[in-house]
Every structure is written in structure tokens, then in C-alpha cells.
Design a protein around this motif. Structure first.
Motif, PDB file in Angstrom:
ATOM      1  N   THR A 186       0.862  -1.182   0.000  1.00 42.15           N
ATOM      2  CA  THR A 186       0.000   0.000   0.000  1.00 42.15           C
ATOM      3  C   THR A 186       0.891   1.222   0.000  1.00 42.15           C
ATOM      4  OG1 THR A 186      -1.645  -1.197   1.279  1.00 42.15           O
ATOM      5  CG2 THR A 186      -1.855   1.193   1.218  1.00 42.15           C
ATOM      6  N   GLN A 187       0.536   2.211  -0.808  1.00 44.21           N
ATOM      7  CA  GLN A 187       1.289   3.455  -0.855  1.00 44.21           C
ATOM      8  C   GLN A 187       0.364   4.594  -0.448  1.00 44.21           C
ATOM      9  OE1 GLN A 187       2.530   4.910  -4.753  1.00 44.21           O
ATOM     10  NE2 GLN A 187       4.476   5.561  -3.870  1.00 44.21           N
ATOM     11  N   TYR A 188       0.873   5.465   0.430  1.00 41.59           N
ATOM     12  CA  TYR A 188       0.112   6.621   0.895  1.00 41.59           C
ATOM     13  C   TYR A 188       0.832   7.899   0.514  1.00 41.59           C
ATOM     14  CZ  TYR A 188      -2.870   3.604   3.705  1.00 41.59           C
ATOM     15  OH  TYR A 188      -3.775   2.660   4.111  1.00 41.59           O
ATOM     16  N   ARG A 189       0.064   8.979   0.354  1.00 43.46           N
ATOM     17  CA  ARG A 189       0.578  10.312   0.061  1.00 43.46           C
ATOM     18  C   ARG A 189       0.201  11.209   1.231  1.00 43.46           C
ATOM     19  NH1 ARG A 189      -2.334  11.883  -4.538  1.00 43.46           N
ATOM     20  NH2 ARG A 189      -1.036  10.371  -5.593  1.00 43.46           N
ATOM     21  N   ARG A 190       1.136  11.991   1.702  1.00 43.47           N
ATOM     22  CA  ARG A 190       0.886  12.888   2.825  1.00 43.47           C
ATOM     23  C   ARG A 190       0.056  14.078   2.371  1.00 43.47           C
ATOM     24  NH1 ARG A 190       5.629  15.182   6.713  1.00 43.47           N
ATOM     25  NH2 ARG A 190       4.269  15.992   8.334  1.00 43.47           N
ATOM     26  N   THR A 191      -1.015  14.373   3.091  1.00 45.25           N
ATOM     27  CA  THR A 191      -1.868  15.526   2.805  1.00 45.25           C
ATOM     28  C   THR A 191      -2.067  16.303   4.102  1.00 45.25           C
ATOM     29  OG1 THR A 191      -3.927  14.366   3.274  1.00 45.25           O
ATOM     30  CG2 THR A 191      -3.112  14.242   1.007  1.00 45.25           C
ATOM     31  N   SER A 192      -2.765  17.418   4.026  1.00 50.90           N
ATOM     32  CA  SER A 192      -3.004  18.216   5.234  1.00 50.90           C
ATOM     33  C   SER A 192      -3.918  17.489   6.227  1.00 50.90           C
ATOM     34  CB  SER A 192      -3.610  19.569   4.861  1.00 50.90           C
ATOM     35  OG  SER A 192      -4.834  19.371   4.178  1.00 50.90           O
ATOM     36  N   ALA A 193      -4.763  16.596   5.742  1.00 49.67           N
ATOM     37  CA  ALA A 193      -5.685  15.861   6.614  1.00 49.67           C
ATOM     38  C   ALA A 193      -5.042  14.619   7.222  1.00 49.67           C
ATOM     39  CB  ALA A 193      -6.924  15.450   5.823  1.00 49.67           C
ATOM     40  N   GLY A 194      -3.942  14.161   6.656  1.00 48.01           N
ATOM     41  CA  GLY A 194      -3.288  12.937   7.114  1.00 48.01           C
ATOM     42  C   GLY A 194      -2.583  12.271   5.952  1.00 48.01           C
ATOM     43  N   TYR A 195      -2.839  10.978   5.782  1.00 49.69           N
ATOM     44  CA  TYR A 195      -2.233  10.226   4.689  1.00 49.69           C
ATOM     45  C   TYR A 195      -3.332   9.611   3.840  1.00 49.69           C
ATOM     46  CZ  TYR A 195       2.143  10.823   7.141  1.00 49.69           C
ATOM     47  OH  TYR A 195       3.224  11.378   7.754  1.00 49.69           O
ATOM     48  N   GLU A 196      -3.316   9.932   2.557  1.00 51.08           N
ATOM     49  CA  GLU A 196      -4.329   9.472   1.616  1.00 51.08           C
ATOM     50  C   GLU A 196      -3.766   8.304   0.808  1.00 51.08           C
ATOM     51  OE1 GLU A 196      -5.293  11.760  -2.148  1.00 51.08           O
ATOM     52  OE2 GLU A 196      -6.879  12.413  -0.760  1.00 51.08           O
ATOM     53  N   LYS A 197      -4.547   7.256   0.659  1.00 50.38           N
ATOM     54  CA  LYS A 197      -4.097   6.069  -0.064  1.00 50.38           C
ATOM     55  C   LYS A 197      -3.965   6.366  -1.556  1.00 50.38           C
ATOM     56  CE  LYS A 197      -6.832   2.544  -0.800  1.00 50.38           C
ATOM     57  NZ  LYS A 197      -7.635   1.338  -0.660  1.00 50.38           N
ATOM     58  N   CYS A 219      -2.553   3.637  -3.630  1.00 52.53           N
ATOM     59  CA  CYS A 219      -2.820   2.322  -4.188  1.00 52.53           C
ATOM     60  C   CYS A 219      -2.715   1.264  -3.102  1.00 52.53           C
ATOM     61  CB  CYS A 219      -1.844   2.006  -5.319  1.00 52.53           C
ATOM     62  SG  CYS A 219      -0.160   1.792  -4.746  1.00 52.53           S
ATOM     63  N   GLY A 220      -3.274   0.086  -3.394  1.00 50.52           N
ATOM     64  CA  GLY A 220      -3.146  -1.053  -2.505  1.00 50.52           C
ATOM     65  C   GLY A 220      -4.273  -1.190  -1.509  1.00 50.52           C
ATOM     66  N   PRO A 221      -4.204  -2.242  -0.698  1.00 51.00           N
ATOM     67  CA  PRO A 221      -5.234  -2.471   0.306  1.00 51.00           C
ATOM     68  C   PRO A 221      -5.055  -1.528   1.495  1.00 51.00           C
ATOM     69  CG  PRO A 221      -3.534  -4.138   0.486  1.00 51.00           C
ATOM     70  CD  PRO A 221      -3.201  -3.302  -0.714  1.00 51.00           C
ATOM     71  N   GLY A 222      -6.069  -1.427   2.311  1.00 46.03           N
ATOM     72  CA  GLY A 222      -5.975  -0.589   3.500  1.00 46.03           C
ATOM     73  C   GLY A 222      -6.956   0.552   3.471  1.00 46.03           C
ATOM     74  N   PRO A 223      -7.014   1.316   4.572  1.00 46.09           N
ATOM     75  CA  PRO A 223      -7.960   2.428   4.639  1.00 46.09           C
ATOM     76  C   PRO A 223      -7.624   3.512   3.621  1.00 46.09           C
ATOM     77  CG  PRO A 223      -6.486   2.458   6.539  1.00 46.09           C
ATOM     78  CD  PRO A 223      -6.201   1.196   5.786  1.00 46.09           C
ATOM     79  N   ASP A 224      -8.656   4.222   3.177  1.00 44.38           N
ATOM     80  CA  ASP A 224      -8.470   5.289   2.179  1.00 44.38           C
ATOM     81  C   ASP A 224      -7.746   6.498   2.762  1.00 44.38           C
ATOM     82  OD1 ASP A 224      -9.639   3.812   0.179  1.00 44.38           O
ATOM     83  OD2 ASP A 224     -11.638   4.610   0.570  1.00 44.38           O
ATOM     84  N   LEU A 225      -7.908   6.719   4.057  1.00 43.62           N
ATOM     85  CA  LEU A 225      -7.300   7.880   4.702  1.00 43.62           C
ATOM     86  C   LEU A 225      -6.862   7.505   6.109  1.00 43.62           C
ATOM     87  CD1 LEU A 225      -6.749  10.985   4.519  1.00 43.62           C
ATOM     88  CD2 LEU A 225      -8.992  11.304   5.567  1.00 43.62           C
ATOM     89  N   ILE A 226      -5.661   7.872   6.458  1.00 42.38           N
ATOM     90  CA  ILE A 226      -5.167   7.739   7.828  1.00 42.38           C
ATOM     91  C   ILE A 226      -5.069   9.158   8.351  1.00 42.38           C
ATOM     92  CG2 ILE A 226      -3.294   6.967   9.317  1.00 42.38           C
ATOM     93  CD1 ILE A 226      -2.609   4.902   7.180  1.00 42.38           C
ATOM     94  N   ARG A 227      -5.929   9.490   9.324  1.00 39.64           N
ATOM     95  CA  ARG A 227      -5.992  10.867   9.840  1.00 39.64           C
ATOM     96  C   ARG A 227      -4.851  11.138  10.804  1.00 39.64           C
ATOM     97  NH1 ARG A 227     -10.386  13.224   8.020  1.00 39.64           N
ATOM     98  NH2 ARG A 227     -12.250  12.005   7.624  1.00 39.64           N
ATOM     99  N   ARG A 228      -4.420  12.389  10.791  1.00 39.60           N
ATOM    100  CA  ARG A 228      -3.387  12.842  11.717  1.00 39.60           C
ATOM    101  C   ARG A 228      -4.004  13.003  13.102  1.00 39.60           C
ATOM    102  NH1 ARG A 228       0.193  17.567   9.102  1.00 39.60           N
ATOM    103  NH2 ARG A 228       1.832  16.139   8.566  1.00 39.60           N
ATOM    104  N   PRO A 229      -3.274  12.611  14.147  1.00 43.67           N
ATOM    105  CA  PRO A 229      -3.804  12.837  15.494  1.00 43.67           C
ATOM    106  C   PRO A 229      -3.817  14.316  15.817  1.00 43.67           C
ATOM    107  CG  PRO A 229      -1.593  11.875  15.601  1.00 43.67           C
ATOM    108  CD  PRO A 229      -2.001  11.940  14.156  1.00 43.67           C
ATOM    109  N   LYS A 230      -4.835  14.745  16.575  1.00 40.65           N
ATOM    110  CA  LYS A 230      -4.954  16.171  16.915  1.00 40.65           C
ATOM    111  C   LYS A 230      -4.332  16.467  18.241  1.00 40.65           C
ATOM    112  CE  LYS A 230      -8.926  16.964  14.099  1.00 40.65           C
ATOM    113  NZ  LYS A 230     -10.213  17.506  13.940  1.00 40.65           N
TER     114      LYS A 230
END
Length: 93
Positions: free
Chosen positions: A69-80, A82-93
Motif C-alpha cells: 500500500t502506498q500513501y501520500r501525505r496531505t493536510s488531513a493525514g495520509y491518503e491512499k 494504491c493497494g489495500p488498506g484504509p483510504d485515509l489515515i488521519r493525523r492525530p490532533k
């Protein structure tokens, strides 16, 4: 074991004049003698050449095909990307 390039400290012979390569262990001394004429030689800097096709190995299509799975860093967290896994991993506040 790495392949090291050596250059003669003086003129040297036909074998070592332009430099030669030796397969040696990492902890081998940086100075050696030419195997042909015995001239003292020093290890020379050899730039690293990356493998061809490394970018294609890390392409989203190739990673997904191999189950990564590959993620891209965004302002909201990490957006997927490609690959399996959640679509978005949110940053902790």
C-alpha cells in the motif's frame, strides 16, 4: 563483497596505469600493491550508479500488484494512492 577501484601513486605499468578493480571485504586497507608490478596504489572514489528501472519498481501499479500500500501525505493525514488498506489515515490532533 564490494568491488573497489585503485589508482597507482606513481606511473605504474600497463595494468595499473589507468586503474584496476579488486573485489575486497569492506574492512580491507585502502592501500595495496599492483598485482603486476608492485606499485603502491590507493583506493579511488567510485560514484554509485543506481540500478535502472528503480522508479518503475516503486510505481503505484507495481506496488499494488505485489500487495503493498502506498500513501501520500496531505493536510488531513495520509491518503491512499494504491493497494489495500484504509483510504485515509488521519493525523492525530
Amino acid at each position: 563483497m564490494p568491488l573497489y577501484r585503485y589508482l597507482p601513486e606513481s606511473e605504474g605499468c600497463d595494468y595499473c596505469r589507468e586503474g584496476f578493480e579488486l573485489l575486497q571485504s569492506v574492512d580491507s586497507p585502502t592501500q595495496c600493491a599492483c598485482p603486476q608490478c608492485g606499485t603502491t596504489c590507493r583506493r579511488a572514489f567510485a560514484p554509485f550508479k543506481p540500478m535502472r528501472g528503480v522508479k518503475s519498481l516503486l510505481s503505484p501499479k507495481n506496488l499494488e500488484r505485489h500487495g503493498f500500500t502506498q500513501y501520500r501525505r496531505t493536510s488531513a493525514g495520509y491518503e491512499k494512492v494504491c493497494g489495500p488498506g484504509p483510504d485515509l489515515i488521519r493525523r492525530p490532533k
